[in-house]
Design a protein around this motif. Structure first.
Motif, PDB file in Angstrom:
ATOM      1  N   TRP A   1       0.839  -1.203   0.000  1.00 22.25           N
ATOM      2  CA  TRP A   1       0.000   0.000   0.000  1.00 22.25           C
ATOM      3  C   TRP A   1       0.871   1.249   0.000  1.00 22.25           C
ATOM      4  N   SER A   2       1.848   1.232  -0.866  1.00 21.08           N
ATOM      5  CA  SER A   2       2.827   2.311  -1.003  1.00 21.08           C
ATOM      6  C   SER A   2       2.161   3.677  -1.129  1.00 21.08           C
ATOM      7  N   LYS A   3       2.691   4.638  -0.378  1.00 20.41           N
ATOM      8  CA  LYS A   3       2.257   6.024  -0.490  1.00 20.41           C
ATOM      9  C   LYS A   3       3.014   6.766  -1.584  1.00 20.41           C
ATOM     10  N   VAL A   4       4.076   6.149  -2.079  1.00 16.92           N
ATOM     11  CA  VAL A   4       4.831   6.761  -3.173  1.00 16.92           C
ATOM     12  C   VAL A   4       4.243   6.362  -4.518  1.00 16.92           C
ATOM     13  N   ARG A   5       3.669   5.158  -4.596  1.00 18.92           N
ATOM     14  CA  ARG A   5       3.169   4.655  -5.877  1.00 18.92           C
ATOM     15  C   ARG A   5       2.222   5.612  -6.580  1.00 18.92           C
ATOM     16  N   PRO A   6       1.270   6.283  -5.887  1.00 19.91           N
ATOM     17  CA  PRO A   6       0.342   7.170  -6.607  1.00 19.91           C
ATOM     18  C   PRO A   6       1.025   8.296  -7.379  1.00 19.91           C
ATOM     19  N   LEU A   7       2.262   8.622  -7.027  1.00 20.41           N
ATOM     20  CA  LEU A   7       2.995   9.632  -7.783  1.00 20.41           C
ATOM     21  C   LEU A   7       3.324   9.130  -9.183  1.00 20.41           C
ATOM     22  N   LEU A   8       3.407   7.795  -9.323  1.00 16.91           N
ATOM     23  CA  LEU A   8       3.807   7.200 -10.595  1.00 16.91           C
ATOM     24  C   LEU A   8       2.686   6.446 -11.296  1.00 16.91           C
ATOM     25  N   SER A   9       1.778   5.888 -10.515  1.00 18.34           N
ATOM     26  CA  SER A   9       0.771   5.004 -11.096  1.00 18.34           C
ATOM     27  C   SER A   9      -0.522   5.096 -10.300  1.00 18.34           C
TER      28      SER A   9
ATOM     29  N   ILE B   1      -0.338  -8.296 -13.486  1.00 20.66           N
ATOM     30  CA  ILE B   1       0.876  -8.801 -14.124  1.00 20.66           C
ATOM     31  C   ILE B   1       1.283  -7.821 -15.224  1.00 20.66           C
ATOM     32  N   GLY B   2       2.535  -7.422 -15.209  1.00 24.23           N
ATOM     33  CA  GLY B   2       3.020  -6.464 -16.202  1.00 24.23           C
ATOM     34  C   GLY B   2       2.828  -5.015 -15.796  1.00 24.23           C
ATOM     35  N   HIS B   3       2.506  -4.760 -14.519  1.00 24.35           N
ATOM     36  CA  HIS B   3       2.333  -3.380 -14.064  1.00 24.35           C
ATOM     37  C   HIS B   3       3.594  -2.559 -14.337  1.00 24.35           C
ATOM     38  N   ARG B   4       3.422  -1.417 -14.918  1.00 24.85           N
ATOM     39  CA  ARG B   4       4.538  -0.490 -15.174  1.00 24.85           C
ATOM     40  C   ARG B   4       3.984   0.929 -15.273  1.00 24.85           C
TER      41      ARG B   4
ATOM     42  N   THR C   1      10.917   6.607  -8.194  1.00 23.81           N
ATOM     43  CA  THR C   1      10.760   5.247  -8.698  1.00 23.81           C
ATOM     44  C   THR C   1      10.308   4.351  -7.550  1.00 23.81           C
ATOM     45  N   LEU C   2      10.056   3.095  -7.872  1.00 22.63           N
ATOM     46  CA  LEU C   2       9.579   2.110  -6.908  1.00 22.63           C
ATOM     47  C   LEU C   2      10.432   0.859  -6.989  1.00 22.63           C
ATOM     48  N   LEU C   3      10.405   0.089  -5.899  1.00 24.78           N
ATOM     49  CA  LEU C   3      11.015  -1.235  -5.923  1.00 24.78           C
ATOM     50  C   LEU C   3      10.203  -2.183  -5.048  1.00 24.78           C
ATOM     51  N   GLY C   4      10.417  -3.475  -5.238  1.00 27.22           N
ATOM     52  CA  GLY C   4       9.759  -4.484  -4.416  1.00 27.22           C
ATOM     53  C   GLY C   4       8.246  -4.455  -4.538  1.00 27.22           C
ATOM     54  N   ASP C   5       7.556  -4.727  -3.427  1.00 27.16           N
ATOM     55  CA  ASP C   5       6.099  -4.798  -3.452  1.00 27.16           C
ATOM     56  C   ASP C   5       5.455  -3.489  -3.888  1.00 27.16           C
ATOM     57  N   ALA C   6       6.086  -2.378  -3.631  1.00 28.19           N
ATOM     58  CA  ALA C   6       5.531  -1.102  -4.089  1.00 28.19           C
ATOM     59  C   ALA C   6       5.410  -1.080  -5.607  1.00 28.19           C
ATOM     60  N   ALA C   7       6.324  -1.755  -6.288  1.00 32.06           N
ATOM     61  CA  ALA C   7       6.348  -1.779  -7.754  1.00 32.06           C
ATOM     62  C   ALA C   7       5.564  -2.937  -8.333  1.00 32.06           C
ATOM     63  N   HIS C   8       5.581  -4.091  -7.658  1.00 34.53           N
ATOM     64  CA  HIS C   8       5.043  -5.305  -8.284  1.00 34.53           C
ATOM     65  C   HIS C   8       4.620  -6.353  -7.260  1.00 34.53           C
ATOM     66  N   VAL C   9       3.839  -5.958  -6.263  1.00 40.18           N
ATOM     67  CA  VAL C   9       3.406  -6.943  -5.266  1.00 40.18           C
ATOM     68  C   VAL C   9       2.698  -8.110  -5.965  1.00 40.18           C
TER      69      VAL C   9
ATOM     70  N   ASP D   1      16.329   5.477 -16.085  1.00 42.23           N
ATOM     71  CA  ASP D   1      16.110   4.909 -17.419  1.00 42.23           C
ATOM     72  C   ASP D   1      16.812   3.555 -17.550  1.00 42.23           C
ATOM     73  N   ALA D   2      17.947   3.404 -16.888  1.00 44.90           N
ATOM     74  CA  ALA D   2      18.676   2.135 -16.920  1.00 44.90           C
ATOM     75  C   ALA D   2      18.019   1.094 -16.013  1.00 44.90           C
ATOM     76  N   TYR D   3      17.445   1.538 -14.911  1.00 43.70           N
ATOM     77  CA  TYR D   3      16.884   0.609 -13.914  1.00 43.70           C
ATOM     78  C   TYR D   3      15.493   0.101 -14.261  1.00 43.70           C
ATOM     79  N   GLU D   4      14.583   0.991 -14.671  1.00 45.72           N
ATOM     80  CA  GLU D   4      13.175   0.607 -14.720  1.00 45.72           C
ATOM     81  C   GLU D   4      12.815  -0.408 -15.803  1.00 45.72           C
ATOM     82  N   PRO D   5      13.218  -0.254 -17.074  1.00 42.13           N
ATOM     83  CA  PRO D   5      12.767  -1.229 -18.082  1.00 42.13           C
ATOM     84  C   PRO D   5      13.150  -2.676 -17.766  1.00 42.13           C
ATOM     85  N   PRO D   6      14.400  -2.969 -17.382  1.00 42.69           N
ATOM     86  CA  PRO D   6      14.706  -4.362 -17.031  1.00 42.69           C
ATOM     87  C   PRO D   6      13.928  -4.835 -15.804  1.00 42.69           C
ATOM     88  N   MET D   7      13.701  -3.944 -14.848  1.00 45.49           N
ATOM     89  CA  MET D   7      12.928  -4.321 -13.670  1.00 45.49           C
ATOM     90  C   MET D   7      11.514  -4.702 -14.064  1.00 45.49           C
TER      91      MET D   7
END
Length: 380
Positions: free
Chosen positions: A161-169, A284-287, A295-303, A338-344
């Motif tokens: 339930w990331s509070k940062v995620r709404p800034l991006l998605s 599945i495929g959330h981006r 940016t996000l990582l872990g469950d904030a990005a792809h729980v 730009d280097a981190y997000e697409p492969p993630m």
């Protein structure tokens, strides 16, 4: 090396790994965590660390040897049972140093990471409530206590339930159709040796009829009593207070009434503190499209559901790859992102598909047949 300010929201495994690797490279970053202290709440059961992700991150963090000290010697032992307690599959734990996925308690791993950070690097008791983009282009974390932090890079490592995620998605996690009641049997090997044998020294999967009693053994057993239901309100619909241990046991024993006494004995013997949870997942495929300085990582990005063992490992690999990108690109944070997000995104989509398939396999009407077939396949 970047001289930009970096604020990490969340002191879970991903946020801590990111802070630790950046610290090793002389890069300052602060971690804001809602918990009042490192031991403010329980951290859950055992995790298996994968060579290509969790273990790789621990090597980069300079903590691999410390990690090995806390692993469970027989943590990779696996038992698959049906509801009658019939053993359908068993895989003995590999010899010392031979297994690819050694087990460690989440509490121990988090403590290793917390201890590795310089004093003051983690700001405890700081719950993020929202994030704003300022006219300067920087992003600002707003805390429940009214304080704020402004940073050139904000990293949301703050979970489902990331509070940062709404800034991006604008996408929110959805109920995945499974309920967990997490239970612990403290000192199971001494207090209930007969039940310890039911679980085994490693991982248990007891599966039938869209239900599962599974988890890890050891000196303390950490298990999830789980069932598949389309009703996301099942936990409240049963009409009990889940803090009322006798009432909670009665509900679970009724749900598992036709299971073997050896398996329901795990419910009868568990500690009084039970933790009910709905399992949620992002699509599945959330981006998201690139957002400057965030940016996000872990469950904030792809729980995702826990049925592929990928969550903690994916978060730690995200942290490793983001740290590497920041080290490589120095003050150019946008190039690092730009280097981190697409492969993630690609890694996360693959892991999420595995997790969804694992959930379907474990709660299939034919379980545990599909799980037995999965474990019986030759693996290189």
């Amino acid at each position: 090396m970047t001289t930009k300010t970096i604020a990490i929201a969340g002191a879970g495994l991903g946020g801590l790994v990111l802070a630790r690797i950046l610290q090793r490279h002389g890069i300052e970053a602060t971690v804001s965590e809602a918990d009042a202290s490192a031991d403010a709440r329980t951290q859950g059961g055992s995790l298996d660390m994968h060579v290509e992700s969790g273990q790789l991150a621990l090597h980069e963090a300079g903590l691999y040897d410390e990690f090995v000290r806390f692993t469970h010697p027989q943590g990779e032992h696996t038992r698959v049972l049906d509801k009658h307690g019939t053993e359908r599959y068993v895989e003995e734990a590999p010899g010392a140093g031979e297994g690819g996925r050694p087990e460690i308690y989440r509490t121990d791993l988090r403590a290793i990471l917390v201890a590795s950070l310089d004093p003051g690097r983690i700001q405890w008791g700081r719950k993020v409530t929202e994030v704003h983009t300022l006219r300067s282009g920087q992003n600002e974390l707003v805390f429940a206590d009214g304080g704020t932090v402004t940073a050139d890079l904000v990293v949301g490592a703050d979970g489902t339930w990331s509070k940062v995620r709404p800034l991006l998605s604008a996408v929110k996690p959805a109920y995945a159709g499974v309920i967990h009641i997490e239970i612990t049997i403290t000192d199971i090997d001494k207090r209930h040796p007969e039940l310890a044998k039911v679980i085994g020294p490693g991982v248990l999967f007891a599966l039938s009829d869209g239900k599962n009693i599974g988890g890890h053994g050891g000196s303390d057993a950490h298990l999830a009593v789980a069932l598949r239901t389309d009703d996301p309100d099942w936990l409240s619909a049963v009409g009990i207070d889940w803090n009322d241990a006798p009432a909670a046991r009665a509900v679970l024993l009724n749900e598992f009434a036709d299971w073997s006494p050896e398996l329901t004995g795990l419910i009868r013997a568990c500690d009084d503190q039970m933790v009910p949870r709905q399992i949620f997942a992002l699509p599945i495929g959330h981006r998201w499209r690139r957002v400057p300085g965030a940016t996000l990582l872990g469950d904030a990005a792809h729980v995702m559901s826990p049925y592929a063992g990928e969550g903690a490992n994916a978060a730690m690999l995200d942290a490793l790859e983001l740290a590497r990108a920041l080290v490589e690109h120095g003050d150019d944070i946008e190039a690092a992102l730009d280097a981190y997000e697409p492969p993630m995104f690609e890694r996360a989509e693959f892991a999420a598909r595995m997790s969804a398939a694992g959930l379907d396999m474990c709660f299939s009407p034919s379980a545990p047949d599909e799980v037995v077939a999965f474990f019986s396949e030759p693996r290189g």
